[in-house]
Design a protein around this motif. Sequence first.
Motif, PDB file in Angstrom:
ATOM      1  N   GLY A   9       0.830  -1.212   0.000  1.00 37.05           N
ATOM      2  CA  GLY A   9       0.000   0.000   0.000  1.00 37.05           C
ATOM      3  C   GLY A   9       0.864   1.261   0.000  1.00 37.05           C
ATOM      4  N   ARG A  10       0.191   2.390   0.163  1.00 35.50           N
ATOM      5  CA  ARG A  10       0.887   3.678   0.139  1.00 35.50           C
ATOM      6  C   ARG A  10       1.832   3.828   1.328  1.00 35.50           C
ATOM      7  N   HIS A  11       2.921   4.567   1.110  1.00 33.99           N
ATOM      8  CA  HIS A  11       3.745   4.979   2.249  1.00 33.99           C
ATOM      9  C   HIS A  11       2.858   5.837   3.146  1.00 33.99           C
ATOM     10  N   GLY A  13       0.254   4.780   4.545  1.00 35.60           N
ATOM     11  CA  GLY A  13      -1.130   4.334   4.360  1.00 35.60           C
ATOM     12  C   GLY A  13      -1.592   3.399   5.468  1.00 35.60           C
ATOM     13  N   ASN A  14      -2.794   2.896   5.292  1.00 34.11           N
ATOM     14  CA  ASN A  14      -3.424   2.068   6.330  1.00 34.11           C
ATOM     15  C   ASN A  14      -2.727   0.722   6.499  1.00 34.11           C
ATOM     16  N   GLY A  15      -2.405   0.096   5.363  1.00 29.93           N
ATOM     17  CA  GLY A  15      -1.748  -1.218   5.421  1.00 29.93           C
ATOM     18  C   GLY A  15      -0.410  -1.128   6.127  1.00 29.93           C
ATOM     19  N   GLU A  16       0.309  -0.051   5.845  1.00 31.89           N
ATOM     20  CA  GLU A  16       1.628   0.116   6.468  1.00 31.89           C
ATOM     21  C   GLU A  16       1.497   0.232   7.989  1.00 31.89           C
ATOM     22  N   VAL A  95      -1.861  -5.738   2.096  1.00 36.38           N
ATOM     23  CA  VAL A  95      -2.070  -5.436   0.672  1.00 36.38           C
ATOM     24  C   VAL A  95      -3.400  -4.720   0.465  1.00 36.38           C
ATOM     25  N   PRO A  96      -3.371  -3.592  -0.255  1.00 31.40           N
ATOM     26  CA  PRO A  96      -4.637  -2.899  -0.498  1.00 31.40           C
ATOM     27  C   PRO A  96      -5.505  -3.642  -1.509  1.00 31.40           C
ATOM     28  N   THR A  97      -6.792  -3.508  -1.331  1.00 28.86           N
ATOM     29  CA  THR A  97      -7.749  -4.121  -2.246  1.00 28.86           C
ATOM     30  C   THR A  97      -8.076  -3.119  -3.348  1.00 28.86           C
ATOM     31  N   TYR A  98      -7.779  -3.519  -4.569  1.00 28.79           N
ATOM     32  CA  TYR A  98      -8.153  -2.707  -5.736  1.00 28.79           C
ATOM     33  C   TYR A  98      -9.068  -3.574  -6.605  1.00 28.79           C
ATOM     34  N   ASP A  99     -10.216  -3.067  -6.946  1.00 30.32           N
ATOM     35  CA  ASP A  99     -11.168  -3.828  -7.777  1.00 30.32           C
ATOM     36  C   ASP A  99     -11.430  -5.214  -7.184  1.00 30.32           C
ATOM     37  N   LEU A 100     -11.737  -5.261  -5.938  1.00 37.37           N
ATOM     38  CA  LEU A 100     -12.079  -6.481  -5.178  1.00 37.37           C
ATOM     39  C   LEU A 100     -10.892  -7.401  -4.913  1.00 37.37           C
ATOM     40  N   THR A 101      -9.769  -7.181  -5.556  1.00 30.87           N
ATOM     41  CA  THR A 101      -8.633  -8.115  -5.538  1.00 30.87           C
ATOM     42  C   THR A 101      -7.368  -7.426  -4.975  1.00 30.87           C
ATOM     43  N   ALA A 139      -5.763  -7.810   4.273  1.00 29.43           N
ATOM     44  CA  ALA A 139      -6.298  -7.079   3.114  1.00 29.43           C
ATOM     45  C   ALA A 139      -6.866  -5.771   3.651  1.00 29.43           C
ATOM     46  N   VAL A 140      -6.594  -4.672   2.943  1.00 29.69           N
ATOM     47  CA  VAL A 140      -7.045  -3.357   3.414  1.00 29.69           C
ATOM     48  C   VAL A 140      -7.858  -2.691   2.319  1.00 29.69           C
ATOM     49  N   GLY A 141      -9.109  -2.412   2.611  1.00 31.55           N
ATOM     50  CA  GLY A 141      -9.940  -1.795   1.577  1.00 31.55           C
ATOM     51  C   GLY A 141     -10.767  -0.642   2.104  1.00 31.55           C
ATOM     52  N   GLY A 142     -11.281   0.133   1.171  1.00 34.58           N
ATOM     53  CA  GLY A 142     -12.135   1.263   1.530  1.00 34.58           C
ATOM     54  C   GLY A 142     -13.536   0.821   1.908  1.00 34.58           C
ATOM     55  N   SER A 143     -13.893  -0.404   1.543  1.00 31.76           N
ATOM     56  CA  SER A 143     -15.265  -0.882   1.755  1.00 31.76           C
ATOM     57  C   SER A 143     -15.314  -2.028   2.745  1.00 31.76           C
ATOM     58  N   MET A 144     -16.515  -2.588   2.848  1.00 26.91           N
ATOM     59  CA  MET A 144     -16.723  -3.777   3.671  1.00 26.91           C
ATOM     60  C   MET A 144     -16.375  -5.021   2.835  1.00 26.91           C
ATOM     61  N   ASP A 146     -18.208  -6.930   1.103  1.00 26.77           N
ATOM     62  CA  ASP A 146     -18.907  -7.034  -0.188  1.00 26.77           C
ATOM     63  C   ASP A 146     -18.137  -6.384  -1.339  1.00 26.77           C
ATOM     64  N   TRP A 147     -17.210  -5.458  -1.060  1.00 30.73           N
ATOM     65  CA  TRP A 147     -16.363  -4.874  -2.109  1.00 30.73           C
ATOM     66  C   TRP A 147     -14.904  -5.344  -1.990  1.00 30.73           C
ATOM     67  N   GLN A 148     -14.704  -6.391  -1.183  1.00 27.37           N
ATOM     68  CA  GLN A 148     -13.348  -6.962  -1.078  1.00 27.37           C
ATOM     69  C   GLN A 148     -13.444  -8.484  -1.205  1.00 27.37           C
ATOM     70  N   THR A 149     -14.417  -8.934  -1.985  1.00 26.87           N
ATOM     71  CA  THR A 149     -14.783 -10.360  -1.996  1.00 26.87           C
ATOM     72  C   THR A 149     -13.662 -11.293  -2.437  1.00 26.87           C
ATOM     73  N   ARG A 174     -13.366  -0.388   5.461  1.00 23.15           N
ATOM     74  CA  ARG A 174     -13.702   1.048   5.534  1.00 23.15           C
ATOM     75  C   ARG A 174     -12.480   1.916   5.849  1.00 23.15           C
ATOM     76  N   ASP A 175     -11.353   1.557   5.178  1.00 24.86           N
ATOM     77  CA  ASP A 175     -10.127   2.353   5.288  1.00 24.86           C
ATOM     78  C   ASP A 175      -9.873   3.016   3.937  1.00 24.86           C
ATOM     79  N   GLY A 176     -10.441   4.168   3.723  1.00 26.92           N
ATOM     80  CA  GLY A 176     -10.261   4.845   2.431  1.00 26.92           C
ATOM     81  C   GLY A 176      -8.989   5.678   2.392  1.00 26.92           C
ATOM     82  N   ARG A 177      -9.004   6.800   3.070  1.00 17.25           N
ATOM     83  CA  ARG A 177      -7.854   7.701   3.069  1.00 17.25           C
ATOM     84  C   ARG A 177      -6.763   7.202   4.032  1.00 17.25           C
TER      85      ARG A 177
HETATM   86  C1  LIG Z   1      -7.542   1.765  -8.066  1.00 12.15           C
HETATM   87  C2  LIG Z   1      -8.216   1.573  -6.745  1.00 12.15           C
HETATM   88  C3  LIG Z   1      -9.200   0.617  -6.626  1.00 12.15           C
HETATM   89  C4  LIG Z   1      -9.812   0.386  -5.393  1.00 12.15           C
HETATM   90  N1  LIG Z   1     -10.750  -0.603  -5.310  1.00 12.15           N
HETATM   91  C5  LIG Z   1     -11.267  -0.917  -4.095  1.00 12.15           C
HETATM   92  C6  LIG Z   1     -12.174  -2.014  -3.972  1.00 12.15           C
HETATM   93  O1  LIG Z   1     -12.537  -2.692  -4.930  1.00 12.15           O
HETATM   94  N2  LIG Z   1     -12.639  -2.326  -2.738  1.00 12.15           N
HETATM   95  C7  LIG Z   1     -12.271  -1.618  -1.627  1.00 12.15           C
HETATM   96  O2  LIG Z   1     -12.717  -1.945  -0.523  1.00 12.15           O
HETATM   97  N3  LIG Z   1     -11.403  -0.549  -1.714  1.00 12.15           N
HETATM   98  C8  LIG Z   1     -10.897  -0.197  -2.919  1.00 12.15           C
HETATM   99  N4  LIG Z   1     -10.000   0.842  -3.022  1.00 12.15           N
HETATM  100  C9  LIG Z   1      -9.595   1.596  -1.786  1.00 12.15           C
HETATM  101  C10 LIG Z   1      -8.278   1.109  -1.172  1.00 12.15           C
HETATM  102  O3  LIG Z   1      -8.299  -0.280  -0.957  1.00 12.15           O
HETATM  103  C11 LIG Z   1      -8.021   1.797   0.160  1.00 12.15           C
HETATM  104  O4  LIG Z   1      -7.781   3.169  -0.104  1.00 12.15           O
HETATM  105  C12 LIG Z   1      -6.890   1.231   1.009  1.00 12.15           C
HETATM  106  O5  LIG Z   1      -6.808   1.912   2.234  1.00 12.15           O
HETATM  107  C13 LIG Z   1      -5.533   1.348   0.375  1.00 12.15           C
HETATM  108  O6  LIG Z   1      -4.551   0.839   1.258  1.00 12.15           O
HETATM  109  P1  LIG Z   1      -3.370   1.763   1.810  1.00 12.15           P
HETATM  110  O7  LIG Z   1      -4.025   2.823   2.673  1.00 12.15           O
HETATM  111  O8  LIG Z   1      -2.513   0.831   2.589  1.00 12.15           O
HETATM  112  O9  LIG Z   1      -2.683   2.345   0.619  1.00 12.15           O
HETATM  113  C14 LIG Z   1      -9.422   1.135  -4.256  1.00 12.15           C
HETATM  114  C15 LIG Z   1      -8.423   2.115  -4.390  1.00 12.15           C
HETATM  115  C16 LIG Z   1      -7.827   2.321  -5.613  1.00 12.15           C
HETATM  116  C17 LIG Z   1      -6.733   3.380  -5.716  1.00 12.15           C
END
Ligand SMILES: Cc1cc2nc3c(=O)[nH]c(=O)nc-3n(C[C@H](O)[C@H](O)[C@H](O)COP(=O)(O)O)c2cc1C
Length: 321
Positions: A9-11, A13-16, A95-101, A139-144, A146-149, A174-177
């Motif tokens: 993830g980002r320097h 960021g949440n994962g770090e 690892v951040p979740t991008y597009d569910l993966t 796994a770290v995602g912005g959603s619950m 259902d968006w990190q399946t 629910r870790d967006g920013r």
């Molecule tokens: C290209 C992109 C796609 C993303 N897709 C998802 C997603 O499918 N599901 C989700 O929960 N979060 C999604 N996110 C949000 C990130 O997972 C979230 O910001 C996360 O905190 C990133 O980890 P970091 O803070 O360690 O960098 C997406 C973010 C980006 C930039």
Amino acid sequence: MKVMAICAGRHGGNGEALAKEALCAVREAGGEVELINLFDYNILPCTGCEGCTMQMGKVGAGLQKEYRGCVLKDKDDADAIINEMHTCDGIIFAVPTYDLTPSSVYTRLAQRFLAYELSFLLAIGAVDRNPHTVAGLIAVGGSMHDWQTLALESMQATMFTMSLTVVDRYMATRDGRPGNTFVWGDQLPRARKMGENIVKAIRTPVEERTWLGDPHDGVCPNCHSSLVYPGDAHWDGIEFPWECAVCGAGGDLVTDEATGRPVLKIAENGLIRDRNDDRARAEHLNEINKTRDEFFAKLPEVKDEIDRYKSMQFPTLEIKR
Ligand SMILES: Cc1cc2nc3c(=O)[nH]c(=O)nc-3n(C[C@H](O)[C@H](O)[C@H](O)COP(=O)(O)O)c2cc1C
């Protein structure tokens, strides 16, 4: 005891932050720790050349003496990272979740491991010891969920080739920013728990190690993945009614009396394809070799067609540099 955290993830960021908290627990238990962020390294994508498995097949058949490894070995940082991982007793991935993966920064590294596949290298005698390294997945995602399946399951799917045994997994939701994780009171303590679980696993004899994460996590009791699918015939005719998409355990989908949730009831022979097992993975090398041998036997019949398609031309996108 040495544990490495690999963050994709980002320097800052949440994962770090979660990885750091897990490492704090390891350090407090007396372990040596290190943290890398994959954004700091040059990792080329696997070229798909199959040079590694071709060599493994040849060494296994006595047609080549020495296994030389990946063609990209000296061209980027993957070999150094993988060698460093091999010095560790435990690895924690955040690892951040991008597009569910899992993000591609992670999968780029993960897909370089075919050339280092321990069960294959043990089978052909290129290495002589399994270090039995354990892993924890975050796994770290912005959603619950259902968006990190596919997030944790896709990370788990890369563990077999890395020859790592997952003892705990956690989805931070629910870790967006950056810094969002600090808003939730439960995430850093859960990451700390993962660090503690990694320590506990390392300190447990290999044959006594068990799952240390949430006992009710997932649908598959073997690997705790949440993904099972109606099974299809394998290359050698083996088939199960339901199969775990991650570890390959086979059985029936039933309702768990304790939780009322669906669970995979593993068949008597349901672990013969368990990808956690070195022997089942070495059997996969047999599958690869058989498919290759059959292809080469039929190659003369299809050679003209292959050449015809190779020489077919279509308009493409030209980039001016
Ligand atoms: C290209 C992109 C796609 C993303 N897709 C998802 C997603 O499918 N599901 C989700 O929960 N979060 C999604 N996110 C949000 C990130 O997972 C979230 O910001 C996360 O905190 C990133 O980890 P970091 O803070 O360690 O960098 C997406 C973010 C980006 C930039």
